[in-house]
Design a protein around this motif. Sequence first.
Motif, PDB file in Angstrom:
ATOM      1  N   ASP A  77       1.001  -1.193   0.068  1.00 49.58           N
ATOM      2  CA  ASP A  77       0.062  -0.037  -0.039  1.00 49.58           C
ATOM      3  C   ASP A  77       0.714   1.123  -0.037  1.00 49.58           C
ATOM      4  OD1 ASP A  77      -2.796   1.371   0.576  1.00 49.58           O
ATOM      5  OD2 ASP A  77      -1.391   2.113   1.975  1.00 49.58           O
ATOM      6  N   LEU A  78       0.660   2.186  -0.934  1.00 48.53           N
ATOM      7  CA  LEU A  78       1.714   3.302  -0.996  1.00 48.53           C
ATOM      8  C   LEU A  78       1.712   4.208   0.071  1.00 48.53           C
ATOM      9  CD1 LEU A  78       1.610   3.984  -4.787  1.00 48.53           C
ATOM     10  CD2 LEU A  78       3.260   2.393  -3.539  1.00 48.53           C
ATOM     11  N   ALA A  79       0.319   4.338   0.682  1.00 49.71           N
ATOM     12  CA  ALA A  79       0.427   5.210   1.755  1.00 49.71           C
ATOM     13  C   ALA A  79       0.975   4.617   2.970  1.00 49.71           C
ATOM     14  CB  ALA A  79      -1.295   5.177   2.336  1.00 49.71           C
ATOM     15  N   HIS A  80       1.144   3.320   3.209  1.00 45.22           N
ATOM     16  CA  HIS A  80       2.117   2.800   4.194  1.00 45.22           C
ATOM     17  C   HIS A  80       3.466   2.706   3.845  1.00 45.22           C
ATOM     18  CE1 HIS A  80       2.968  -0.360   7.189  1.00 45.22           C
ATOM     19  NE2 HIS A  80       3.614  -1.148   6.209  1.00 45.22           N
ATOM     20  N   PHE A  81       3.786   2.403   2.644  1.00 38.79           N
ATOM     21  CA  PHE A  81       5.215   2.617   2.135  1.00 38.79           C
ATOM     22  C   PHE A  81       5.809   4.062   2.299  1.00 38.79           C
ATOM     23  CE2 PHE A  81       7.819   3.814  -1.591  1.00 38.79           C
ATOM     24  CZ  PHE A  81       9.018   3.210  -1.151  1.00 38.79           C
ATOM     25  N   GLY A  82       4.854   5.184   2.044  1.00 34.51           N
ATOM     26  CA  GLY A  82       5.286   6.454   2.202  1.00 34.51           C
ATOM     27  C   GLY A  82       5.481   6.631   3.485  1.00 34.51           C
ATOM     28  N   ALA A  83       4.868   6.051   4.502  1.00 33.37           N
ATOM     29  CA  ALA A  83       4.783   6.634   5.772  1.00 33.37           C
ATOM     30  C   ALA A  83       6.074   5.941   6.358  1.00 33.37           C
ATOM     31  CB  ALA A  83       3.597   6.146   6.783  1.00 33.37           C
ATOM     32  N   ARG A 109      15.098  -3.731  -4.533  1.00 33.58           N
ATOM     33  CA  ARG A 109      13.799  -3.602  -4.540  1.00 33.58           C
ATOM     34  C   ARG A 109      13.432  -2.472  -3.718  1.00 33.58           C
ATOM     35  NH1 ARG A 109       8.775  -6.777  -5.022  1.00 33.58           N
ATOM     36  NH2 ARG A 109       7.079  -5.631  -3.901  1.00 33.58           N
ATOM     37  N   ALA A 110      14.187  -1.871  -2.745  1.00 36.70           N
ATOM     38  CA  ALA A 110      13.957  -0.473  -2.162  1.00 36.70           C
ATOM     39  C   ALA A 110      14.410   0.449  -3.228  1.00 36.70           C
ATOM     40  CB  ALA A 110      14.732  -0.556  -0.861  1.00 36.70           C
ATOM     41  N   TRP A 111      15.380   0.230  -3.938  1.00 39.91           N
ATOM     42  CA  TRP A 111      15.702   1.233  -4.774  1.00 39.91           C
ATOM     43  C   TRP A 111      14.663   1.373  -5.946  1.00 39.91           C
ATOM     44  CZ3 TRP A 111      16.489  -0.168 -10.181  1.00 39.91           C
ATOM     45  CH2 TRP A 111      16.942   0.832 -11.001  1.00 39.91           C
ATOM     46  N   TRP A 112      14.282   0.326  -6.421  1.00 35.77           N
ATOM     47  CA  TRP A 112      13.023   0.356  -7.415  1.00 35.77           C
ATOM     48  C   TRP A 112      11.991   0.933  -6.688  1.00 35.77           C
ATOM     49  CZ3 TRP A 112       8.227  -1.320  -8.200  1.00 35.77           C
ATOM     50  CH2 TRP A 112       7.385  -1.049  -9.189  1.00 35.77           C
ATOM     51  N   MET A 113      11.519   0.682  -5.807  1.00 35.30           N
ATOM     52  CA  MET A 113      10.243   1.220  -5.222  1.00 35.30           C
ATOM     53  C   MET A 113      10.489   2.994  -4.942  1.00 35.30           C
ATOM     54  SD  MET A 113       7.619  -0.636  -4.385  1.00 35.30           S
ATOM     55  CE  MET A 113       6.917   0.443  -3.504  1.00 35.30           C
ATOM     56  N   LEU A 114      11.484   3.284  -4.668  1.00 31.58           N
ATOM     57  CA  LEU A 114      11.693   4.569  -4.528  1.00 31.58           C
ATOM     58  C   LEU A 114      11.619   5.250  -5.795  1.00 31.58           C
ATOM     59  CD1 LEU A 114      14.265   4.735  -1.390  1.00 31.58           C
ATOM     60  CD2 LEU A 114      11.877   5.870  -1.409  1.00 31.58           C
ATOM     61  N   ARG A 115      12.471   4.807  -6.661  1.00 26.96           N
ATOM     62  CA  ARG A 115      12.687   5.469  -7.786  1.00 26.96           C
ATOM     63  C   ARG A 115      11.212   5.345  -8.898  1.00 26.96           C
ATOM     64  NH1 ARG A 115      14.913   8.707  -9.647  1.00 26.96           N
ATOM     65  NH2 ARG A 115      15.597   8.002 -11.821  1.00 26.96           N
ATOM     66  N   TRP A 116      10.480   4.321  -8.757  1.00 25.75           N
ATOM     67  CA  TRP A 116       9.237   4.061  -9.331  1.00 25.75           C
ATOM     68  C   TRP A 116       8.176   5.266  -8.813  1.00 25.75           C
ATOM     69  CZ3 TRP A 116       4.403   1.713  -7.865  1.00 25.75           C
ATOM     70  CH2 TRP A 116       3.572   1.943  -8.854  1.00 25.75           C
ATOM     71  N   THR A 117       8.428   5.534  -7.365  1.00 25.42           N
ATOM     72  CA  THR A 117       7.565   6.361  -6.977  1.00 25.42           C
ATOM     73  C   THR A 117       8.098   7.859  -6.852  1.00 25.42           C
ATOM     74  OG1 THR A 117       8.137   5.770  -4.661  1.00 25.42           O
ATOM     75  CG2 THR A 117       6.351   4.730  -5.373  1.00 25.42           C
ATOM     76  N   VAL A 149       6.495  11.825  -0.324  1.00 24.93           N
ATOM     77  CA  VAL A 149       5.382  11.364  -0.499  1.00 24.93           C
ATOM     78  C   VAL A 149       5.359  10.496  -2.153  1.00 24.93           C
ATOM     79  CG1 VAL A 149       2.892  11.881  -1.272  1.00 24.93           C
ATOM     80  CG2 VAL A 149       4.291  13.187   0.477  1.00 24.93           C
ATOM     81  N   PRO A 150       5.140   9.150  -1.963  1.00 24.47           N
ATOM     82  CA  PRO A 150       5.358   8.349  -3.245  1.00 24.47           C
ATOM     83  C   PRO A 150       4.321   8.858  -4.187  1.00 24.47           C
ATOM     84  CG  PRO A 150       4.263   6.961  -1.523  1.00 24.47           C
ATOM     85  CD  PRO A 150       4.640   8.296  -0.794  1.00 24.47           C
ATOM     86  N   GLU A 151       4.573   9.006  -5.535  1.00 23.24           N
ATOM     87  CA  GLU A 151       3.877   9.159  -6.485  1.00 23.24           C
ATOM     88  C   GLU A 151       4.089   8.199  -7.623  1.00 23.24           C
ATOM     89  OE1 GLU A 151       4.005  13.157  -7.734  1.00 23.24           O
ATOM     90  OE2 GLU A 151       3.227  14.125  -5.896  1.00 23.24           O
ATOM     91  N   PRO A 152       3.393   7.170  -7.871  1.00 22.54           N
ATOM     92  CA  PRO A 152       3.840   6.045  -8.664  1.00 22.54           C
ATOM     93  C   PRO A 152       3.932   6.494 -10.136  1.00 22.54           C
ATOM     94  CG  PRO A 152       1.668   5.784  -8.066  1.00 22.54           C
ATOM     95  CD  PRO A 152       2.120   7.003  -7.132  1.00 22.54           C
ATOM     96  N   GLY A 153       4.928   6.000 -10.990  1.00 22.27           N
ATOM     97  CA  GLY A 153       5.244   6.318 -12.139  1.00 22.27           C
ATOM     98  C   GLY A 153       4.240   5.837 -13.364  1.00 22.27           C
ATOM     99  N   VAL A 154       3.783   6.376 -14.514  1.00 23.87           N
ATOM    100  CA  VAL A 154       3.197   5.822 -15.324  1.00 23.87           C
ATOM    101  C   VAL A 154       3.610   4.853 -16.112  1.00 23.87           C
ATOM    102  CG1 VAL A 154       2.019   8.278 -15.503  1.00 23.87           C
ATOM    103  CG2 VAL A 154       3.744   7.679 -16.998  1.00 23.87           C
ATOM    104  N   SER A 155       4.696   4.634 -16.000  1.00 27.41           N
ATOM    105  CA  SER A 155       5.595   3.611 -16.707  1.00 27.41           C
ATOM    106  C   SER A 155       6.477   2.753 -15.568  1.00 27.41           C
ATOM    107  CB  SER A 155       6.297   3.844 -17.898  1.00 27.41           C
ATOM    108  OG  SER A 155       7.497   4.862 -17.797  1.00 27.41           O
TER     109      SER A 155
END
Length: 283
Positions: A77-83, A109-117, A149-155
């Motif tokens: 959940d991106l809200a949980h991840f962002g927190a 995995r952490a790198w990808w999550m942060l970059r994608w968001t 604040v995570p903002e998921p990428g469109v790709s």
Amino acid sequence: MNAIISASDLANDLTGANPPVLLDVRWQLTAAKAAGEPPYDGRADYETGHLSGAVYVDLDRELASAPGEGGRHPLPDLAHFGAAMRRAGVSSGTPVVVYDGGQGWAAARAWWMLRWTGHPDVRVLDGGLPAWEGPLEKSVPTPAEGDFVPEPGVSGLLDAEAAAELARSGVLLDARAGERYRGEVEPIDPVAGHIPGAVSAPTAENVRADGRYLPAQELRERFKGLGVSEGSRVGVYCGSGVSAAHEVLALAVAGIPAELYVGSWSEWSSDPDRPVAVGPDPQ
């Protein structure tokens, strides 16, 4: 922006004017361990010694949600991840360096999550904690709250249907060990084999014996040999979207953008209607 950082460069950055936030993401795949063996506890290892100021991040609880139809490590959940990231002190204007115990999967995995968001400056410590030659500490820091604040990428993210299509129209890489790709063994998921059209590309072949990535040119040659040409659309999957993130990172080191199928084989193989290929060939 470089995707990885050497231990010596990290040591220099930590004494600079804008030192990075450090995230410790030690984790191991334990699903295939012998019955009765206790699960791996990354936090316990963290508490025995970590880089000064590093905050522990739990892959299973903060970089993924509970296993289910989306696979063994579906998106959190991106809200949980962002927190979780803000508690660790992550802000959009501050660089982040992630490390793990040396395998590199969890850090990727952490790198990808942060970059994608949307975080603009994230790197992985090349070689992980074993590459670090400086002191370690046991005290648990309490960083100031970050503002990320995570903002998921469109790709950058594939679902099962998009992965199947990419296997036909582009290059879909399977980052698991070759014997799992070929369907000779399957220690974790319900069905052995691979997504039809996918190319075997074991993650282990992206790194040296010490876990550090091969030079960019060697990685480019490796991926060229797997069918990746200039302009190719590339995707990666593995068992549950963890080691595949490591391969996406290897592709980034080589200067090749790639998309991640997070559900990976654990999601794909859970649906008996999805086709399965076996053997050494993609089809």
